[in-house]
Motif scaffolding. Sequence first.
Motif, PDB file in Angstrom:
ATOM      1  N   VAL A   1       0.724  -1.057  -0.725  1.00 53.85           N
ATOM      2  CA  VAL A   1       0.294   0.345   0.091  1.00 53.85           C
ATOM      3  C   VAL A   1       1.104   1.551  -0.362  1.00 53.85           C
ATOM      4  O   VAL A   1       0.722   1.920  -0.820  1.00 53.85           O
ATOM      5  CB  VAL A   1      -0.763   0.026   0.995  1.00 53.85           C
ATOM      6  CG1 VAL A   1      -1.563   1.002   1.069  1.00 53.85           C
ATOM      7  CG2 VAL A   1      -1.671  -1.142   1.095  1.00 53.85           C
ATOM      8  N   LEU A   2       2.222   1.367   0.771  1.00 55.97           N
ATOM      9  CA  LEU A   2       2.852   2.320   0.631  1.00 55.97           C
ATOM     10  C   LEU A   2       3.006   2.660  -0.510  1.00 55.97           C
ATOM     11  O   LEU A   2       3.531   3.491  -1.264  1.00 55.97           O
ATOM     12  CB  LEU A   2       4.047   1.884   1.442  1.00 55.97           C
ATOM     13  CG  LEU A   2       5.907   2.980   1.503  1.00 55.97           C
ATOM     14  CD1 LEU A   2       4.416   4.099   2.621  1.00 55.97           C
ATOM     15  CD2 LEU A   2       6.296   2.335   2.378  1.00 55.97           C
ATOM     16  N   VAL A   3       4.006   1.689  -1.797  1.00 51.76           N
ATOM     17  CA  VAL A   3       3.770   1.857  -3.041  1.00 51.76           C
ATOM     18  C   VAL A   3       2.815   2.385  -3.686  1.00 51.76           C
ATOM     19  O   VAL A   3       3.167   3.982  -4.206  1.00 51.76           O
ATOM     20  CB  VAL A   3       4.594   0.693  -3.784  1.00 51.76           C
ATOM     21  CG1 VAL A   3       3.973   0.739  -5.102  1.00 51.76           C
ATOM     22  CG2 VAL A   3       5.264  -0.470  -3.587  1.00 51.76           C
ATOM     23  N   ALA A   4       1.472   2.443  -3.371  1.00 53.62           N
ATOM     24  CA  ALA A   4       0.350   2.694  -4.257  1.00 53.62           C
ATOM     25  C   ALA A   4       0.450   4.362  -3.679  1.00 53.62           C
ATOM     26  O   ALA A   4       0.095   5.736  -4.163  1.00 53.62           O
ATOM     27  CB  ALA A   4      -0.878   2.243  -4.050  1.00 53.62           C
ATOM     28  N   ALA A   5       0.735   4.548  -2.015  1.00 53.88           N
ATOM     29  CA  ALA A   5       0.479   5.920  -1.298  1.00 53.88           C
ATOM     30  C   ALA A   5       1.664   7.470  -1.644  1.00 53.88           C
ATOM     31  O   ALA A   5       1.840   8.368  -2.036  1.00 53.88           O
ATOM     32  CB  ALA A   5       0.613   5.682  -0.048  1.00 53.88           C
ATOM     33  N   THR A   6       2.816   6.141  -1.912  1.00 52.99           N
ATOM     34  CA  THR A   6       4.080   7.199  -2.364  1.00 52.99           C
ATOM     35  C   THR A   6       3.661   7.740  -3.785  1.00 52.99           C
ATOM     36  O   THR A   6       4.178   9.030  -4.135  1.00 52.99           O
ATOM     37  CB  THR A   6       5.075   6.480  -1.584  1.00 52.99           C
ATOM     38  OG1 THR A   6       5.256   5.688  -2.503  1.00 52.99           O
ATOM     39  CG2 THR A   6       5.597   7.043  -0.603  1.00 52.99           C
ATOM     40  N   HIS A   7       3.580   6.539  -4.495  1.00 54.54           N
ATOM     41  CA  HIS A   7       3.847   6.513  -6.497  1.00 54.54           C
ATOM     42  C   HIS A   7       3.117   7.285  -6.671  1.00 54.54           C
ATOM     43  O   HIS A   7       2.614   8.834  -7.432  1.00 54.54           O
ATOM     44  CB  HIS A   7       4.640   5.299  -7.037  1.00 54.54           C
ATOM     45  CG  HIS A   7       5.893   5.179  -6.172  1.00 54.54           C
ATOM     46  ND1 HIS A   7       6.966   5.832  -7.857  1.00 54.54           N
ATOM     47  CD2 HIS A   7       6.632   5.256  -5.897  1.00 54.54           C
ATOM     48  CE1 HIS A   7       8.359   4.929  -7.096  1.00 54.54           C
ATOM     49  NE2 HIS A   7       7.787   4.420  -5.919  1.00 54.54           N
ATOM     50  N   GLY A   8       1.733   6.305  -6.775  1.00 56.47           N
ATOM     51  CA  GLY A   8      -0.157   6.771  -7.055  1.00 56.47           C
ATOM     52  C   GLY A   8      -0.127   8.649  -6.451  1.00 56.47           C
ATOM     53  O   GLY A   8      -1.000   8.932  -6.606  1.00 56.47           O
ATOM     54  N   GLY A   9      -0.275   8.136  -4.680  1.00 53.57           N
ATOM     55  CA  GLY A   9      -0.240   9.472  -4.087  1.00 53.57           C
ATOM     56  C   GLY A   9       0.322  10.713  -4.559  1.00 53.57           C
ATOM     57  O   GLY A   9      -0.177  11.334  -3.375  1.00 53.57           O
ATOM     58  N   GLY A  10       2.108   9.895  -5.426  1.00 48.27           N
ATOM     59  CA  GLY A  10       2.600  11.435  -5.408  1.00 48.27           C
ATOM     60  C   GLY A  10       3.100  12.113  -3.354  1.00 48.27           C
ATOM     61  O   GLY A  10       3.731  13.192  -3.641  1.00 48.27           O
ATOM     62  N   LEU A  11       2.968  11.175  -2.871  1.00 49.40           N
ATOM     63  CA  LEU A  11       3.269  11.432  -1.133  1.00 49.40           C
ATOM     64  C   LEU A  11       4.864  10.969  -1.007  1.00 49.40           C
ATOM     65  O   LEU A  11       5.245  10.144  -1.067  1.00 49.40           O
ATOM     66  CB  LEU A  11       2.259  10.986  -0.004  1.00 49.40           C
ATOM     67  CG  LEU A  11       0.893  11.415  -0.360  1.00 49.40           C
ATOM     68  CD1 LEU A  11       0.283  10.639   0.672  1.00 49.40           C
ATOM     69  CD2 LEU A  11       0.697  12.752  -0.164  1.00 49.40           C
ATOM     70  N   SER A  12       5.928  11.727  -0.120  1.00 43.36           N
ATOM     71  CA  SER A  12       6.507  11.169   0.738  1.00 43.36           C
ATOM     72  C   SER A  12       6.505   9.818   1.488  1.00 43.36           C
ATOM     73  O   SER A  12       5.453   9.673   1.408  1.00 43.36           O
ATOM     74  CB  SER A  12       7.578  12.335   1.412  1.00 43.36           C
ATOM     75  OG  SER A  12       6.710  12.787   2.644  1.00 43.36           O
ATOM     76  N   ILE A  13       7.633   9.761   2.130  1.00 43.59           N
ATOM     77  CA  ILE A  13       7.722   8.236   2.436  1.00 43.59           C
ATOM     78  C   ILE A  13       7.223   8.472   4.013  1.00 43.59           C
ATOM     79  O   ILE A  13       5.934   7.601   4.411  1.00 43.59           O
ATOM     80  CB  ILE A  13       8.620   7.209   2.997  1.00 43.59           C
ATOM     81  CG1 ILE A  13       8.721   7.095   1.127  1.00 43.59           C
ATOM     82  CG2 ILE A  13       8.694   6.726   3.557  1.00 43.59           C
ATOM     83  CD1 ILE A  13      10.251   5.733   0.973  1.00 43.59           C
ATOM     84  N   PRO A  14       7.336   9.309   4.576  1.00 44.08           N
ATOM     85  CA  PRO A  14       6.346   9.662   6.022  1.00 44.08           C
ATOM     86  C   PRO A  14       4.718  10.085   6.011  1.00 44.08           C
ATOM     87  O   PRO A  14       4.264   9.230   6.567  1.00 44.08           O
ATOM     88  CB  PRO A  14       7.436  10.755   6.028  1.00 44.08           C
ATOM     89  CG  PRO A  14       8.442  10.873   5.625  1.00 44.08           C
ATOM     90  CD  PRO A  14       8.794  10.336   4.585  1.00 44.08           C
ATOM     91  N   ALA A  15       4.732  10.769   5.596  1.00 42.10           N
ATOM     92  CA  ALA A  15       3.449  10.914   4.026  1.00 42.10           C
ATOM     93  C   ALA A  15       2.921   9.848   3.909  1.00 42.10           C
ATOM     94  O   ALA A  15       1.986   9.735   4.169  1.00 42.10           O
ATOM     95  CB  ALA A  15       3.122  12.120   3.368  1.00 42.10           C
ATOM     96  N   GLY A  16       3.644   9.161   2.944  1.00 40.41           N
ATOM     97  CA  GLY A  16       2.556   8.206   2.724  1.00 40.41           C
ATOM     98  C   GLY A  16       2.369   6.928   3.975  1.00 40.41           C
ATOM     99  O   GLY A  16       1.569   5.616   3.640  1.00 40.41           O
ATOM    100  N   ARG A  17       3.183   6.514   4.754  1.00 39.53           N
ATOM    101  CA  ARG A  17       2.977   5.992   5.653  1.00 39.53           C
ATOM    102  C   ARG A  17       2.068   5.983   6.315  1.00 39.53           C
ATOM    103  O   ARG A  17       1.417   5.048   6.393  1.00 39.53           O
ATOM    104  CB  ARG A  17       4.490   5.480   6.814  1.00 39.53           C
ATOM    105  CG  ARG A  17       5.102   5.322   5.838  1.00 39.53           C
ATOM    106  CD  ARG A  17       6.670   5.708   7.298  1.00 39.53           C
ATOM    107  NE  ARG A  17       6.743   5.133   7.917  1.00 39.53           N
ATOM    108  CZ  ARG A  17       6.970   3.837   8.539  1.00 39.53           C
ATOM    109  NH1 ARG A  17       7.768   2.933   7.973  1.00 39.53           N
ATOM    110  NH2 ARG A  17       6.271   2.725   9.135  1.00 39.53           N
ATOM    111  N   ARG A  18       1.785   6.998   6.943  1.00 36.39           N
ATOM    112  CA  ARG A  18       0.493   7.321   7.364  1.00 36.39           C
ATOM    113  C   ARG A  18      -0.983   7.272   6.603  1.00 36.39           C
ATOM    114  O   ARG A  18      -1.552   6.552   6.603  1.00 36.39           O
ATOM    115  CB  ARG A  18       0.941   8.949   7.576  1.00 36.39           C
ATOM    116  CG  ARG A  18       1.043   9.368   8.897  1.00 36.39           C
ATOM    117  CD  ARG A  18       0.976  10.714   9.218  1.00 36.39           C
ATOM    118  NE  ARG A  18       1.414  11.965   8.833  1.00 36.39           N
ATOM    119  CZ  ARG A  18       2.557  12.053   8.849  1.00 36.39           C
ATOM    120  NH1 ARG A  18       4.242  11.929   9.186  1.00 36.39           N
ATOM    121  NH2 ARG A  18       2.886  12.898   7.664  1.00 36.39           N
ATOM    122  N   GLU A  19      -0.508   7.733   5.054  1.00 35.45           N
ATOM    123  CA  GLU A  19      -1.795   7.538   4.443  1.00 35.45           C
ATOM    124  C   GLU A  19      -2.069   5.575   3.683  1.00 35.45           C
ATOM    125  O   GLU A  19      -2.994   5.133   4.048  1.00 35.45           O
ATOM    126  CB  GLU A  19      -1.569   7.898   3.169  1.00 35.45           C
ATOM    127  CG  GLU A  19      -2.642   7.531   1.674  1.00 35.45           C
ATOM    128  CD  GLU A  19      -4.035   8.567   2.132  1.00 35.45           C
ATOM    129  OE1 GLU A  19      -4.294   8.435   2.935  1.00 35.45           O
ATOM    130  OE2 GLU A  19      -5.035   7.831   1.071  1.00 35.45           O
TER     131      GLU A  19
END
Lengths: 253, 347
Positions: free
Chosen positions: A115-133
Amino acid sequence: MADRNETVSAGGPPAEAVILALAGVSRRFGGLRVIEELSLTVRPGEILGVLGPNGAGKSTLFNLIAGVLPPNEGSIHIMGRDVTAMTVWRRRRLGVGRTYQVPKPFAHMSVFENVLVAATHGGGLSIPAGRREAQRALALTGLAALAAKPAGTLSLLNLKRLELAKAVAGKPRLLLLDEIAGGLTDAECEDLLAILTAIHREGATIVWVEHVIHALKRIASRLAVLHFGAIICEGAPDAVLADERVREVYLGA
Amino acid sequence: MSTPMLLGARAILAAGVLACLAGPWLFDANSLTVLTEFFIVVTLALMWNLLAGYADIISVGQQGFVGVGAYAFFGFTALLHMSVWAAVPLAALTTLLIAVPVMAVIFRLRTAYLAVGTWVAADVLMLIAGKLPGFGGGSGTSLPIPVVKQFGARLGDRIDMFYALSLGLALIAFLATWALLRSRIGLGLTAMRDNEEAAGSSGVDLVRTRILCFLWTAPFLGLAGVMTALEKLRVAPTASFNITDWTIDIIFIVVIGGIGSLEGPILGAILFFLLRQWLADFGAWYLILLGVISIGVILFEPKGLWGACRRWGFPDILPAGHAPGPGAPERVAGPDAQEAPAARTVG
Ligand SMILES: Nc1ncnc2c1ncn2[C@@H]1O[C@H](COP(=O)(O)OP(=O)(O)OP(=O)(O)O)[C@@H](O)[C@H]1O
Ligand SMILES: [Mg+2]
């Protein structure tokens, strides 16, 4: 309608009122015509249910919208932009999340990393923000307890939940759901409908391909029936399900 | 249950690294020379694994960049009379610059054609190297004594220096690759390894990630090339651009050790060197055995030794992943994943 300008061509609804517009889209596999001259418009906030017999071309339609396959003819607009030639990852970043009917997990990564892959790459988030997402998406889909497990060890049911978690990570505006309710118990189906209602309330537009009609009927604002690659009937759920031709080709009545 | 095993493995690894760092005080000149070669091979294996195991770029032309590094180093030192310490980073930079047009050509191809493309590109680079004036033509030439002496006046000093340089190269190659895999880009790369189409659908830019990966390996391959020139004290087209030494053996190593992991290439390189020491007397049989082992691994354990370890539940010694971390429940639900409660937060 085949023009590829940045906006939806005149004659159709204005760009802001349309999140997805397909115009004259066709797709063949060799001699097999799977999608034929298909036109379809989806407005923001809709939940469009798509029905159709096996092999009607529903998953192919999703592959065309998501950008996994290019159409042979026609154009696809998303949020007013011509995406016909856009790569699948740019469409995901633009806001098109999709699930695969046959789950495609990153088998050797953990559920959380999937899910982190989708949050960071798909959602355009940094890793810390992607972790929360990612944690939000896992909690929403009921996978939080399995976060550390390798995705390859999940049951089919949980793999389908993982598909949903990946699709919603980063809050894409358009969600394409391909048969996520098959094989669920009644209670699980209720849970799924509650999840989808929550996602919808947060502003996502949903296109849902599903054979489980009673589930689809509960939340769809509109139904479309696909048969041999063309939409043979679309409109209000009750009207569509009562339609003669639909009963014939699909319900076998 | 595997925590003691993991700690044991990490202890062995730490002891190994410490022993390598103390190498010049622990080992004789012969062993140091073998280890120097070992570190070059580890570097090459890490790079080939990054391309083939993650980015799905099967290269059989990796020797091309090794050769470019060696020739660039020779050119900067022997022909342009630069200090060796300036020539080493410049050789890496040259390899990177050559990699850009090579990439532009071969990235038009996919799968088997790309593999053939890398081979052709490497052969072209080798042919050009053989024609360059001042580099000794087809038979190559030795590094001038003054260049070699910059690494140490006495033979023993030079052996220590070459050892230190190649150890440093392997360590940097490893740490940098590990950091790459831990980064956002590496996350996408790991997803590509597992399912390319799904990675694209999750937003991973497959094209840019591949380009970055390819360019990433070039300077490391070039530096490995510098080390091969120092090890042999000469450059020559057939040796510097040797497909067997710098690519085919490396493929064996990565495949046997475990493609798509950081542990695999290192494990494979250790195994390769042990086999080579033990079976050196058997000549061609050694190569045949290596081939048989590789085919066996591909057929029965496609993810290699490390893949087998993973399947047996052995956690990665050097994890490049992301733990769920605080905020996520630590306890994992019962053995049957199906029992996970659905949608706890909703309803
Ligand atoms: N990549 C492909 N190559 C060749 N044929 C394909 C490909 N993808 C789909 N098809 C064919 O296109 C037709 C439509 O397939 P599709 O998966 O879109 O149907 P579907 O409506 O999703 O069916 P189901 O309800 O079974 O999921 C089928 O006959 C299928 O075999
Ligand atoms: Mg389908």
